[in-house]
Scaffold this active site. Structure first.
Site, short mmCIF file in Angstrom:
data_model
loop_
_atom_site.label_atom_id
_atom_site.label_comp_id
_atom_site.label_asym_id
_atom_site.label_seq_id
_atom_site.Cartn_x
_atom_site.Cartn_y
_atom_site.Cartn_z
N ARG A 73 1.19 -1.20 -0.25
CA ARG A 73 0.35 -0.10 0.10
C ARG A 73 1.15 0.94 0.28
O ARG A 73 2.17 1.25 0.95
CB ARG A 73 -0.39 0.02 1.29
N VAL A 74 0.43 2.58 -1.05
CA VAL A 74 0.85 3.91 -0.87
C VAL A 74 0.55 4.46 -0.75
O VAL A 74 -1.73 4.22 -0.98
CB VAL A 74 2.04 3.71 -1.89
N SER A 75 0.11 5.97 -0.27
CA SER A 75 -0.78 6.67 -0.05
C SER A 75 -0.94 7.39 -1.22
O SER A 75 -2.09 8.20 -1.14
CB SER A 75 -0.59 7.43 0.91
N THR A 76 -0.74 7.22 -2.12
CA THR A 76 -1.28 8.69 -3.32
C THR A 76 -1.37 7.77 -4.91
O THR A 76 0.21 7.09 -4.62
CB THR A 76 -0.07 9.95 -3.40
N GLN B 157 3.14 8.42 -5.54
CA GLN B 157 4.30 7.29 -5.36
C GLN B 157 3.52 5.75 -5.93
O GLN B 157 4.87 5.65 -6.20
CB GLN B 157 3.79 6.94 -3.61
#
Length: 221
Positions: free
Chosen positions: A8-11, A14
């Site tokens: 998982r990444v936030s944006t 990314q």
């Protein structure tokens, strides 16, 4: 052992650049190679850690249940503030391993979730107190803020639900075909078999003949 990897990444930035994802993939690759666990599936989420709705995580957990695999994540500590994620792990009935905390277990996760829920409740209480103070000073709160969902927004919502249903159908297709091959061909029979295995619909509900019919239609059966 079989493993399902979850990243998982936030944006979106990314996700497109690989920033953060590559480090997670490398950590999980090294961890799995050292134990000889074949990663049978990988799921990548590009979503804020604050959001509870994580469709890719739900797919990863479902894959773990279907294939009796262990969920492997790179880091648990950066997700510790999200109670929904932690409780999903605890309650999913799925074994999991966090590379950065390999000794973490369901008890550990339950404690972390309680801490996260307590902090969320404290934030909520502070917010309510601030709003009450503003109202007491005569400031108008609430009311219509000038936004209504557009046709495009509604269309995106429909498309998102359809995509989740299609992904669920792809995931369940081997199971359903095995059931049919073993002689379970009626809609009610398939629904019972899926429910007995603890498998839910893409909306988290129990299976019924009508929902099985929709599933078969998506599978092209």
């Amino acid at each position: 052992m079989k493993a399902v990897a979850y990243y998982r990444v936030s944006t979106d930035k990314q996700g497109q650049s690989g920033l953060g994802l590559e480090a997670q993939r490398e950590a999980i690759r090294v961890f799995l190679n050292g134990r000889g666990w074949p990663p049978i599936a990988e799921f990548t989420e590009i979503e804020s850690g604050k959001k509870a709705d994580r469709p890719e995580l739900m797919k990863a957990l479902e894959a773990c249940r279907l294939y009796k695999a262990t969920l492997v994540i790179a880091k648990l500590d950066r997700l510790a503030r999200n109670a929904a994620f932690l409780l999903s792990l605890r309650d999913a009935g799925v074994d999991f391993v966090a590379v950065d905390m390999p000794d973490a277990n369901r008890l550990t996760v339950g404690i972390m979730a309680l801490v996260a829920e307590d902090e969320a409740e404290r934030i909520s209480q502070r917010t309510k107190a601030a709003l009450a103070a503003a109202k007491a000073r005569g400031r108008t709160l609430g009311g219509f803020r000038g936004y209504r969902p557009s046709t495009a927004d509604r269309s995106k919502g429909v498309a998102s639900r359809q995509a989740r249903a299609d992904a669920k159908a792809d995931l369940l297709a081997p199971i359903v075909r095995d059931l049919q091959g073993a002689g379970t061909s009626s809609l009610a029979g398939i629904a019972k078999a899926l429910n007995d295995r603890g498998i839910t619909t893409d909306r988290g509900a129990k299976w019924h003949p009508t929902s099985v019919a929709r599933l078969l239609a998506r599978m092209g059966s």
